[in-house]
Design an enzyme around this catalytic site. Structure first.
Site, PDB file in Angstrom:
ATOM      1  N   LYS A  63      11.136  41.810  -4.353  1.00  0.00           N
ATOM      2  CA  LYS A  63      10.235  41.358  -3.288  1.00  0.00           C
ATOM      3  C   LYS A  63      10.574  42.065  -1.971  1.00  0.00           C
ATOM      4  O   LYS A  63      11.657  42.652  -1.847  1.00  0.00           O
ATOM      5  CB  LYS A  63      10.349  39.848  -3.131  1.00  0.00           C
ATOM      6  CG  LYS A  63      11.691  39.396  -2.580  1.00  0.00           C
ATOM      7  CD  LYS A  63      11.844  37.875  -2.617  1.00  0.00           C
ATOM      8  CE  LYS A  63      13.199  37.480  -2.067  1.00  0.00           C
ATOM      9  NZ  LYS A  63      13.483  36.053  -2.311  1.00  0.00           N
ATOM     10  N   TYR A 109      18.779  51.228  29.406  1.00  0.00           N
ATOM     11  CA  TYR A 109      18.051  50.228  30.190  1.00  0.00           C
ATOM     12  C   TYR A 109      19.007  49.318  30.950  1.00  0.00           C
ATOM     13  O   TYR A 109      19.961  48.794  30.388  1.00  0.00           O
ATOM     14  CB  TYR A 109      17.181  49.358  29.265  1.00  0.00           C
ATOM     15  CG  TYR A 109      15.896  50.033  28.857  1.00  0.00           C
ATOM     16  CD1 TYR A 109      14.862  50.215  29.767  1.00  0.00           C
ATOM     17  CD2 TYR A 109      15.716  50.490  27.555  1.00  0.00           C
ATOM     18  CE1 TYR A 109      13.687  50.835  29.380  1.00  0.00           C
ATOM     19  CE2 TYR A 109      14.548  51.115  27.167  1.00  0.00           C
ATOM     20  CZ  TYR A 109      13.530  51.287  28.089  1.00  0.00           C
ATOM     21  OH  TYR A 109      12.371  51.905  27.718  1.00  0.00           O
TER      22      TYR A 109
HETATM   23  C1  PLP Z   1      14.763  35.987  -3.021  1.00  0.00           C
HETATM   24  C2  PLP Z   1      14.887  35.037  -4.130  1.00  0.00           C
HETATM   25  C3  PLP Z   1      15.891  35.202  -5.107  1.00  0.00           C
HETATM   26  C4  PLP Z   1      16.980  36.255  -5.019  1.00  0.00           C
HETATM   27  O1  PLP Z   1      17.998  35.801  -4.159  1.00  0.00           O
HETATM   28  P1  PLP Z   1      19.375  36.625  -3.952  1.00  0.00           P
HETATM   29  O2  PLP Z   1      20.209  35.677  -3.182  1.00  0.00           O
HETATM   30  O3  PLP Z   1      19.025  37.836  -3.150  1.00  0.00           O
HETATM   31  O4  PLP Z   1      19.890  36.934  -5.288  1.00  0.00           O
HETATM   32  C5  PLP Z   1      15.869  34.358  -6.201  1.00  0.00           C
HETATM   33  N1  PLP Z   1      14.944  33.374  -6.316  1.00  0.00           N
HETATM   34  C6  PLP Z   1      13.996  33.169  -5.374  1.00  0.00           C
HETATM   35  C7  PLP Z   1      13.014  32.069  -5.539  1.00  0.00           C
HETATM   36  C8  PLP Z   1      13.947  33.970  -4.244  1.00  0.00           C
HETATM   37  O5  PLP Z   1      13.013  33.750  -3.320  1.00  0.00           O
END
Ligand code: PLP
Length: 399
Positions: free
Chosen positions: A41, A292
């Protein structure tokens, strides 16, 4: 590695072989009972979906996890044969895209199931064939159905429905807590929910639970055992570990870490490096102000190097005057504020720096390493956010 067409020198290198090895190592931790769903994702945590999703599939992943239907369509275009799970669920009007692109979605609300069923009928899929992962809220109060109020949802899987209950899913939201108490409570609630599901005459093939922390803390076994008691198989969903980082556990395990975690410390390799170059160099006298609002004042004659990375690239503005990058194998402090597109390094003590020199923002140079944890600590956040904030204009190159 830079592309043949010259571009602004701010880029990320993705070592896809490390990702493949990380996947295979994690799968070996889960084997034989448990399968992995590779979390890709948010553009593979900023590592590039287009590079990382096919690498995960090459390494053996059958399942990919994305946030949205849009990300699912992008994943489908590079991974035609994968099973792609949309974790944050379907939004109104997206059912048709789910069916047409053969995506699988998490669902926990009646309207979501109705959206999916209507779309499935419209495109003419046979009954019992559109897969759904039913999420149970076992304590996080984010997504998921109340385990005490599942009955109305069950009606949507009645014979003749186009929907198929493929998995029961939950999110273990405290798998990084060493005592495992919250996770234990969640698994008990999940167990009860699964009993209700089978009492209603429904069957799901998969139990889908657990992130990187759960897998590395050794939860694959209890999750697999719970699944087996209900005649199901378990699926875990690592993200961060796939990209080579180990989530911190609180408090640290004592006296000894679980075997899976100890092995991970020697096996997992970071996948991403982030680089820029020295654009130009100047000498300034004592008293010169830098950046800045002049938050840095030279205390002596200094040499400064301008680099082509700023907060619009994801280099956190809070790092100004409190972090350093690598040039010529040495740490060069960021002086003054980080600008939108540029930042300035103090190279007074580093011999031989020239315009064009490679600068490591995140990664290794000359035996020194800057990790996403280092960035996160300096910026007051977590490595997940560091990765996902590397901007879209920063080119991702496979090495
Ligand atoms: C992002 C996510 C994961 C993965 O989590 P990590 O801590 O990066 O392994 C797993 N399950 C869900 C529902 C998530 O949103």
């Amino acid at each position: 590695m830079e592309p043949s067409t010259p571009t602004r020198p701010c880029w990320v290198e993705i070592h896809t072989q490390s990702l493949e090895r990380n996947y295979q190592f994690l799968q070996s931790l889960a084997a034989p009972e448990t399968e992995l769903l590779a979390i890709v994702k948010a553009d593979a945590y900023g590592h590039s979906l287009a590079h990382c999703a096919p690498a995960a599939v090459r390494a053996g992943a059958r399942w990919l996890g994305v946030t949205s239907v849009e990300e699912g369509i992008a994943a489908r275009s590079v991974c035609p044969g994968a099973q792609i799970l949309v974790i944050a669920g379907v939004f109104p009007g997206q059912g048709r895209a789910i069916a047409e692109h053969r995506l699988t979605t998490v669902a926990w609300e009646l309207w979501q199931l109705d959206e999916l069923a209507a779309a499935a009928r419209a495109v003419g899929v046979p009954s019992g064939s559109l897969p759904v992962h039913l999420e149970i809220d076992t304590g996080m109060s984010r997504q998921g159905a109340d385990p005490a109020a599942l009955a109305p949802l069950f009606t949507r899987f009645a014979p003749g429905s186009p929907l198929r209950l493929e998995a029961v899913m939950t999110h273990l939201f405290a798998a990084d807590e060493t005592d495992g108490q919250v996770t234990g409570t969640q698994l008990t609630r999940l167990d009860q929910a699964m009993s209700r599901i089978s009492a209603a005459g429904l069957f799901a093939e998969w139990l889908n639970a657990g992130n990187s922390a759960a897998l590395l803390a050794g939860q694959a076994r209890p999750i697999a055992e719970l699944a087996a008691r209900h005649g199901m198989r378990a699926m875990l969903r690592p993200g961060l570990a796939l990209y080579g980082l180990i989530p911190p556990f609180d408090p640290p395990f004592a006296p000894e870490e679980p075997d899976s975690l100890m092995r991970a410390r020697t096996q997992l390799q970071p996948v991403l490096s982030w680089k820029t170059r020295v654009v130009s160099i100047r000498e300034v006298p004592a008293g010169a102000v830098v950046g800045y609002n002049g938050t840095f004042v030279a205390t002596e004659p200094m040499r400064l190097a301008l680099v082509a990375a700023g907060y619009a690239d994801g280099l956190d503005r809070r790092l100004g005057n409190r972090f350093s990058l690598l040039v010529r194998g040495e740490r060069a402090p960021l002086v003054g504020r980080v600008s939108m597109d540029q930042a300035v390094l103090d190279i007074t003590g580093i011999a031989g720096v020239q315009a064009g020199d490679e600068v490591v923002i995140l990664g290794e140079q000359g035996g020194h390493t800057i990790s996403a944890f280092d960035h996160a600590q300096a910026a007051g956040t977590i490595p997940w956010e560091i990765f996902t904030r590397i901007g879209p204009r920063v080119r991702r190159a496979v090495i």
